[in-house]
Design a protein around this motif. Structure first.
Motif, PDB file in Angstrom:
ATOM      1  N   CYS A 161       3.068  -9.849   1.725  1.00 56.10           N
ATOM      2  CA  CYS A 161       1.851  -9.158   1.310  1.00 56.10           C
ATOM      3  C   CYS A 161       1.270  -8.380   2.480  1.00 56.10           C
ATOM      4  O   CYS A 161       1.722  -8.508   3.619  1.00 56.10           O
ATOM      5  N   SER A 180      -6.371 -10.182  -4.490  1.00 57.89           N
ATOM      6  CA  SER A 180      -5.405 -10.751  -5.441  1.00 57.89           C
ATOM      7  C   SER A 180      -6.081 -11.199  -6.728  1.00 57.89           C
ATOM      8  O   SER A 180      -5.540 -11.007  -7.826  1.00 57.89           O
ATOM      9  N   LYS A 229       0.155  -1.657  -4.543  1.00 55.42           N
ATOM     10  CA  LYS A 229       1.179  -1.760  -3.516  1.00 55.42           C
ATOM     11  C   LYS A 229       1.221  -0.518  -2.628  1.00 55.42           C
ATOM     12  O   LYS A 229       0.965   0.594  -3.083  1.00 55.42           O
ATOM     13  N   THR A 271       2.659  -5.692  -1.834  1.00 53.78           N
ATOM     14  CA  THR A 271       1.380  -5.944  -2.507  1.00 53.78           C
ATOM     15  C   THR A 271       0.246  -6.144  -1.503  1.00 53.78           C
ATOM     16  O   THR A 271       0.397  -6.867  -0.511  1.00 53.78           O
ATOM     17  N   ALA A 277      -3.020  -7.928  -0.603  1.00 55.26           N
ATOM     18  CA  ALA A 277      -3.595  -9.211  -1.016  1.00 55.26           C
ATOM     19  C   ALA A 277      -5.063  -9.347  -0.662  1.00 55.26           C
ATOM     20  O   ALA A 277      -5.779 -10.129  -1.295  1.00 55.26           O
ATOM     21  N   ALA A 309      -4.813 -12.500   4.030  1.00 56.58           N
ATOM     22  CA  ALA A 309      -3.772 -12.157   3.061  1.00 56.58           C
ATOM     23  C   ALA A 309      -2.762 -13.290   2.929  1.00 56.58           C
ATOM     24  O   ALA A 309      -2.317 -13.620   1.820  1.00 56.58           O
ATOM     25  N   SER A 322      -1.752 -15.593  -0.382  1.00 63.97           N
ATOM     26  CA  SER A 322      -0.401 -15.619  -0.966  1.00 63.97           C
ATOM     27  C   SER A 322       0.365 -16.906  -0.653  1.00 63.97           C
ATOM     28  O   SER A 322       1.528 -17.026  -1.017  1.00 63.97           O
TER      29      SER A 322
END
Length: 513
Positions: free
Chosen positions: A74, A238, A249, A254, A256, A464, A468
């Protein structure tokens, strides 16, 4: 092993760093942010150029790390605050370049707003209400002033000077966003119109006590429709992506989390507890204090939201000094060095300094392009050297920080700082860190730079990674920081000398300015 990337879009540099799960920087890239100055006082950034730059630094960092996009779990995003853009809701075309926080084209409007009868009446009423009810909201209102850094005066300038923007505003076909909003908007294929709460809180359009934008009637008064504003979301992007069923993205990685740069720096220093603090010394000097889960108000400080992450919320107080960048430039012109870290060797080469009586003094000023940069050296003699002058400039950093902290302690005596984290280019100088520790009687902590870590990138990457699942709790960052940080312990033997010199500095500043 898991890897997390962080992008930091600052005032001068655009950076990307890739972190391993054991906090090593395995890939890094940096490039200059191209500031456009088409007219005096204007500062802009081309949005297309910036967007391409973001993609470029990611690719360069991946190449440096010898990784591919699919290896990165991420991205954490850290952005400069109060830099904004507006665009057409239907076509997505922007009406102008990014207008940066340092842009002063709206200075005349700022002056008109501050001198308006309506504003003076509001402040007077707020002052009376604060005397009666002693509520924090009224304390903020009675001390509020408009400035060129805020976004509202620049939006009013656009209404006066950009005809297409004005026409589409009337047709409710305009969207507004800070720098993070634009990045997320583009990264979500124009589906997400949001801003992180830490970025929103710095705009001057945010109500800290309701955690939302100012009431609609305020925007209506200025002729700005409420519909142009982005939704305010948690720093943990997220959760917003899941709620809206949207992917967001960059280079197929991605995003986050999203944080304002000073919030990311506060997070990266591990200042998670109430009344922990950091000072960033770079283009400006930013002192941020974690105030816990309830907002605090102190005159001379900006009350902000540091971050919100799931059930964790941090309010902060921030004091800003915009002179630090110009002070370093002055030091460079006096003593030949490329960066503050080089001064370490220059100071070690000197045998005797005559700095006991030499002071560097300049006025406390609001940020403005029109303010003349006055300064004075007090106590210059025939034996004064260039190195002495450089040392006195560095000492003035410490004195300015002490003055800010003393003002805070006078108003909030319950707040005692035992540790002050420092970051930014100026903090690479050992002398200034030790001097801050000595004059404030506070342990100063700086991250060792052997691993190329940028603290704002570390904060964004860590949040981040928490989002994740790369890291599980904040203690992992604290453990890493405790193993790597360089501490400067106050020298109590020189306490009287430091206090005496600070009082002289304070006295001369008041007398001269």
């Amino acid at each position: 092993m898991d890897y997390v990337a962080a992008i930091d879009i600052g005032s001068t540099n655009l950076k990307c760093q890739i972190f391993s799960s054991d906090f090593r920087v395995i890939g890094s890239s940096i490039q200059n942010v191209n500031i456009l100055r088409p007219f005096q006082g204007w500062e802009e950034i081309n949005p297309n150029e910036l967007q391409n730059g973001v993609k470029q630094v990611i690719q360069n960092a991946l190449k440096d790390a010898d990784l591919m996009s699919k290896n990165i779990k991420c991205i954490g995003l850290s952005t400069q605050r109060n830099t904004f853009i507006t665009w057409n809701k239907t076509t997505g075309e922007h009406y102008h370049n990014f207008i940066t926080w340092g842009d002063s084209r709206s200075s005349v409007i700022v002056q008109q707003l501050n001198q308006s009868i309506t504003f003076k009446i509001v402040k007077f009423i707020s002052k009376i209400l604060y005397l009666i009810f002693a509520k924090k909201e009224f304390k903020v209102a009675k001390s509020f002033t408009f400035s060129s850094i805020q976004i509202l005066p620049k939006l009013l300038w656009l209404l006066q000077n950009n005809r297409k923007f004005r026409q589409d505003m009337r047709n409710d076909d305009v969207q507004f966003g800070t720098l993070d909003t634009w990045i997320l908007y583009q990264a979500s294929n124009r589906k997400l119109h949001v801003t992180d709460v830490s970025c929103a809180s710095a705009t001057g359009l945010f109500n800290l006590f309701t955690m939302s934008w100012m009431p609609n009637y305020i925007f209506q008064y200025f002729g700005i429709p409420y519909s142009i504003l982005p939704s305010i979301c948690s720093s943990n992007i997220s959760t917003c992506l899941i709620e809206n069923s949207v992917t967001c993205k960059i280079s197929n990685i991605t995003i986050a989390c999203s944080l304002a740069d000073q919030s990311a720096s506060l997070y990266g220093t591990g200042s998670f507890s109430k009344y922990t603090a950091k000072v960033t010394m770079g283009t400006g000097m930013f002192l941020d204090i974690n105030c816990g889960s309830a907002p605090e108000v102190c005159l001379g400080y900006f009350p902000l939201v540091g971050w919100t992450f799931n059930n964790d919320i941090c309010f902060s107080l921030e004091a800003v000094d915009y002179n630090s960048g110009s002070l370093i430039q002055l030091g460079k012109s006096i003593v030949n060095f490329n960066n503050p870290k080089e001064l370490n060797d220059i100071l070690k080469q000197g045998n005797e300094f005559s700095t006991n009586n030499l002071l560097f003094v300049l006025p406390d000023t609001e940020f403005s392009k029109s303010i003349r940069r006055d300064f004075s050296f007090i106590g210059v003699t025939s034996s004064t050297t260039k190195t002495d002058m450089a040392i006195s400039i560095l000492e003035s950093f410490a004195f300015r920080i002490k003055k800010i902290l003393d003002n805070l302690h006078n108003e909030m005596p319950q707040m005692v700082l035992n540790t002050l984290w420092v970051d930014g280019g100026v903090s690479r100088n050992d002398y200034i860190c030790q001097t801050i520790a000595d004059v404030t009687s506070t342990t100063v902590v700086r991250m060792k730079n052997s691993n190329r870590i940028e603290v704002s990138c570390l904060g964004a990457a860590f949040m981040a990674g928490l989002s994740s699942g790369v890291w599980t709790n904040k203690n992992e960052l604290k453990y890493f920081r405790n193993r790597t940080d360089h501490k400067f312990i106050p020298n109590n033997k020189d306490n009287f000398t430091n206090e005496y010199k600070y009082i002289r500095w304070l006295y001369n500043q008041k007398c001269l300015y």
